[in-house]
Design a protein around this motif. Structure first.
Motif, mmCIF file in Angstrom:
data_model
loop_
_atom_site.group_PDB
_atom_site.id
_atom_site.type_symbol
_atom_site.label_atom_id
_atom_site.label_comp_id
_atom_site.label_asym_id
_atom_site.label_seq_id
_atom_site.Cartn_x
_atom_site.Cartn_y
_atom_site.Cartn_z
ATOM 1 N N UNK A 183 0.814 -1.208 0.000
ATOM 2 C CA UNK A 183 0.000 0.000 0.000
ATOM 3 C C UNK A 183 0.848 1.259 0.000
ATOM 4 N N UNK A 184 1.917 1.249 0.792
ATOM 5 C CA UNK A 184 2.829 2.402 0.813
ATOM 6 C C UNK A 184 3.500 2.597 -0.537
ATOM 7 N N UNK A 185 3.908 1.493 -1.154
ATOM 8 C CA UNK A 185 4.513 1.576 -2.483
ATOM 9 C C UNK A 185 3.509 2.132 -3.495
ATOM 10 N N UNK A 186 2.254 1.701 -3.414
ATOM 11 C CA UNK A 186 1.219 2.211 -4.313
ATOM 12 C C UNK A 186 0.963 3.692 -4.106
ATOM 13 N N UNK A 187 0.938 4.132 -2.843
ATOM 14 C CA UNK A 187 0.726 5.549 -2.534
ATOM 15 C C UNK A 187 1.860 6.402 -3.087
ATOM 16 N N UNK A 188 3.083 5.991 -2.839
ATOM 17 C CA UNK A 188 4.241 6.751 -3.322
ATOM 18 C C UNK A 188 4.290 6.747 -4.848
ATOM 19 N N UNK A 189 4.000 5.605 -5.457
ATOM 20 C CA UNK A 189 4.024 5.522 -6.926
ATOM 21 C C UNK A 189 2.962 6.417 -7.550
ATOM 22 N N UNK A 190 1.750 6.379 -6.988
ATOM 23 C CA UNK A 190 0.673 7.205 -7.541
ATOM 24 C C UNK A 190 0.983 8.694 -7.370
ATOM 25 N N UNK A 191 1.440 9.085 -6.192
ATOM 26 C CA UNK A 191 1.768 10.498 -5.975
ATOM 27 C C UNK A 191 2.935 10.938 -6.862
ATOM 28 N N UNK A 192 3.924 10.068 -7.041
ATOM 29 C CA UNK A 192 5.058 10.415 -7.903
ATOM 30 C C UNK A 192 4.621 10.590 -9.352
#
Length: 172
Positions: A63-72
């Motif tokens: 989930x953290x990886x998805x959040x960072x990827x989407x925001x990036x």
């Protein structure tokens, strides 16, 4: 499971019997390999001695990886690569990005957990697993005891299974 491993299987008719039988058999110094059931039994994993799963930790990481990827991705495309003035709003409009970041988080978590679960349980296309007793998919509960990993003799294991309420005891 290796084909050269010897198992003694205790077949039970009732889920409460098998739950209590695990404790009775373990009290006699016999290590229970696993218990196969047609449906989940509350408390059986603790009785057998399985470690607590780490899938929630993996879910948080995905989930953290998805959040960072989407925001990036959003910040790169909307602020640096192709900034468009939409209705006079800021280029860095974080509140407007919340739905997309939520969906990216859920997407990464779902795919990551399915992949992690399949890898950790040796589930992949073409993998053939043979059940120890086919009746575990219907209405029977089977306690599997690995003879090679126990210091107790096979005769004592069979006796303990019979005493704990097993309807039948098989060697496989």
């Amino acid at each position: 499971m290796s084909s050269t491993t010897n198992y003694i299987l205790g077949v039970y008719d009732d889920e409460d019997e098998v739950l209590h039988a695990v404790s009775a058999v373990k009290a006699k110094g016999i290590k229970v390999e696993d218990v196969y059931s047609p449906f989940p039994i509350h408390g059986l994993d603790v009785a057998v001695g399985h470690a607590r799963t780490r899938l929630p930790i993996a879910a948080f990481m995905f989930g953290s990886l998805g959040l960072v990827s989407a925001l990036s991705l959003i910040s790169y495309t909307m602020v640096f690569d192709w900034p468009i003035n939409i209705g006079g709003k800021d280029f860095f409009a974080l509140p407007n990005w919340i739905p997309v970041t939520f969906e990216g988080t859920v997407l990464f978590t779902a795919f990551g957990l399915v992949t992690t679960f399949c890898i950790s349980n040796d589930l992949w296309p073409g993998n053939k697993t043979l059940p120890l007793d086919i009746r575990t998919t219907d209405d029977k509960f089977v306690m599997a005891i690995n003879v090679d990993k126990n210091k107790v003799s096979a005769a004592d294991i069979k006796k303990a299974l019979k005493e704990s309420g097993a309807v039948e005891v098989n060697v496989k």
